[in-house]
Design a protein around this motif. Structure first.
Motif, mmCIF file in Angstrom:
data_model
loop_
_atom_site.group_PDB
_atom_site.id
_atom_site.type_symbol
_atom_site.label_atom_id
_atom_site.label_comp_id
_atom_site.label_asym_id
_atom_site.label_seq_id
_atom_site.Cartn_x
_atom_site.Cartn_y
_atom_site.Cartn_z
ATOM 1 N N ARG A 50 29.596 26.701 57.414
ATOM 2 C CA ARG A 50 29.802 26.664 55.960
ATOM 3 C C ARG A 50 28.485 26.815 55.216
ATOM 4 O O ARG A 50 28.346 27.641 54.306
ATOM 5 N N HIS A 100 26.848 30.257 55.749
ATOM 6 C CA HIS A 100 27.516 31.301 54.979
ATOM 7 C C HIS A 100 27.081 31.282 53.524
ATOM 8 O O HIS A 100 26.955 32.332 52.880
ATOM 9 N N PRO A 133 25.636 35.171 53.519
ATOM 10 C CA PRO A 133 27.074 35.451 53.628
ATOM 11 C C PRO A 133 27.461 36.313 54.822
ATOM 12 O O PRO A 133 28.544 36.146 55.393
ATOM 13 N N THR A 185 29.077 35.470 58.905
ATOM 14 C CA THR A 185 30.433 35.403 59.458
ATOM 15 C C THR A 185 30.828 36.674 60.207
ATOM 16 O O THR A 185 31.847 36.708 60.881
ATOM 17 N N THR A 226 30.505 32.781 44.957
ATOM 18 C CA THR A 226 29.463 33.657 45.495
ATOM 19 C C THR A 226 28.789 34.484 44.410
ATOM 20 O O THR A 226 27.778 35.116 44.664
#
Length: 539
Positions: free
Chosen positions: A395, A398, A402, A405, A533
């Motif tokens: 978490r 990310h 980003p 993942t 984001t």
């Protein structure tokens, strides 16, 4: 990537001294080689492949089987004593074969000391589950300015240390002079990182504040919400698995003899075998150890480098037991897929981040792996990889990066750091003559490897700590109080107590971690709402 050791090599023992009462070559003047064991050192077992890695706990079963020492089979007795044919003598016995034990043995052998290292799987330990950040500056913490000095001294040694080790072993170490970027994700995190940067400046460290835009210029894949950061050009990285494998080979080539067995009990000379003697070091001296395979190793000096389990070796008087505890850490090993790697580096340098007040790091390897870590958990000897721990790592990673993942999952691991009361290592002579400590490195074991080897080599040959290492003497801690009654086999909450030093490890990467059922789980804190984001960028 798994580092493997050279197969089939056999360490050659240096010639024995004709006069057993004369201090051997290279030993400090007051070193005593016990003469209660008259049998000369047998040829050491050859060191085979490096230990494997894994994350599945192993909580029961006997210690790993070990082959009898060449020259005679050991007689297995309940007290761990063995037949005379398996007895050995040396000037230095190192208990524990992680990177700290290995560098100590290598440096001791280089000083001309006959050295034996006891460990069922040398090259394992916490280094197999470490990220390998050489982060003297970005690991600066308030109240740890003295430790900072030792960290910086070791970081300065690293280039020459790596060059020497590479030449001695003929193996790579994965050392990369790439620098480290520490970033903050929101305004609160930025304030925390600003405070750390102010501390770094007060300490005269080379650390430069960057805006969020400047951070993304260095690492374009960082999240748009990154609000600022600190660039440290001198904080580098190394691959601990490659480092351990190289040290293993260097030890063999230097003549270190390996005993592939647990150290079951420290042997002592002096006061009688009474309960009072077991609790106090007065009038006693460490003379070696009894191994789990039945062998007895007599040594002029014993170095206890057992990592988080250093405080559980039987036979150590209660007022000498080092105050070392296990601190659990979980991490992930990911791999950048080939199509993504073809587009350019995913990360060019180590990235550390403050995320909602917590810490996370991402360490890119030259082979395309990315290490994501690590949790810090005070849960005893539990090495279970938990869904909650891995969720928090992914978490937070990310939110900082980003694209993480999209990477392949290679391993999920958990290991045990050897923590001390002040987070600094215990280096040098203990209150028990003949017993030297090299443990308690906590989160800085890989960073402190070069300086630890130098310090221990000085101690083993002169009996004294060099001035720069004196703040880390084990004598800085008061003796542990002796128990009023015999130690119970259960803790206060009814859970079974940790087993002794020679119990099998709960995971395959450490030869010194104890087994035993995990303590009651600690409830996970609820995850906060996901941050958008499209957070505004810092100008």
């Amino acid at each position: 990537m798994h580092a493997s050791a050279e197969d089939g090599a056999t360490a050659t023992a240096p010639p024995h001294h004709d006069d057993p009462h004369r201090p051997p070559h290279g030993a400090r003047p007051d070193a005593v080689v016990p003469d209660d064991l008259a049998v000369a050192m047998s040829q050491p077992a050859s060191d085979g492949a490096a230990p494997t890695t894994g994350a599945t706990p192993r909580t029961d079963g006997p210690p790993p089987p070990t082959a009898p020492a060449p020259g005679g089979a050991a007689e297995h007795r309940p007290d761990g004593a063995g037949a005379a044919a398996s007895d050995v003598r040396c000037e230095v016995l190192v208990v524990g074969g992680g990177i700290i034990g290995l560098v100590t043995a290598w440096r001791a052998a280089q000083r001309g000391l006959r050295t034996v290292l006891a460990d069922p799987a040398p090259g394992g330990g916490a280094a197999q589950v470490a990220a390998g950040m050489l982060a003297a500056v970005t690991e600066t913490h308030f109240g740890e300015e003295t430790l900072l000095g030792l960290n910086l001294a070791s970081a300065r040694r690293y280039p020459d240390f790596v060059a020497e080790l590479t030449e001695a072993s003929g193996q790579p170490t994965g050392y990369r002079a790439c620098g480290t970027l520490a970033v903050a994700l929101d305004s609160d995190d930025r304030a925390q990182l600003r405070d750390l940067h102010a501390l770094q400046q007060r300490c005269g460290l080379d650390a430069r504040w960057l805006t969020g835009r400047e951070c993304r210029r260095l690492e374009p894949l960082l999240a748009p919400g990154v609000r600022g950061g600190v660039w440290v050009e001198g904080d580098h990285q190394i691959d601990p698995r490659l480092l351990a494998a190289a040290l293993l080979t260097a030890c063999r080539r230097a003549g270190v003899a390996f005993r592939h067995s647990w150290a079951r009990r420290l042997t002592l000379a002096g006061a009688g075998d009474t309960r009072e003697a077991a609790e106090h070091a007065g009038g006693r001296r460490a003379t070696g150890a009894v191994l789990a395979d039945g062998a007895r190793v007599a040594a002029g000096q014993v170095v206890l480098a057992g990592g988080s389990l250093s405080g559980r070796l039987a036979g150590v008087p209660a007022d000498v037991v080092p105050p070392v505890r296990p601190v659990k850490g979980q991490l992930l090993r990911l791999r950048v897929p080939a199509p993504l790697a073809a587009a350019g580096p995913f990360l060019s340098r180590t990235v550390r981040a403050v995320v909602r007040g917590g810490q996370i790091y991402l360490v890119p390897r030259a082979n395309g792996e990315l290490i994501v870590g690590a949790t810090t958990e005070e849960v005893g000897w539990d090495t279970t990889v938990t869904a909650g721990g891995l969720y928090e790592l992914l978490r937070d990673a990310h939110e900082v990066l980003p694209g993480v993942t999209e990477l392949e999952l290679v391993e999920a691991l958990a290991g045990l750091r050897p923590g001390s009361p002040d987070n600094a290592p215990l280096l040098g002579p203990s209150p028990l003559p003949g017993l030297v400590l090299a443990t308690g490195h906590h989160r800085n074991g890989v960073l402190l490897t070069p300086v630890t080897g130098d310090v221990l080599a000085d101690v083993l040959t002169t009996g004294e700590l060099p001035p720069y290492a004196r703040p880390f003497t084990p004598l800085r801690f008061p003796p542990a109080p002796a128990p009023a009654t015999a130690p119970a086999r259960e803790t206060a909450n009814g859970a079974p107590a940790p087993p002794p030093y020679d119990a099998p490890p709960p995971y395959d990467t450490s030869p010194v971690a104890p087994a035993g059922p995990a303590p009651a789980p600690v409830p996970d804190r609820p995850a906060p709402a996901t941050r958008p984001t499209d957070a505004p960028q810092e100008p």
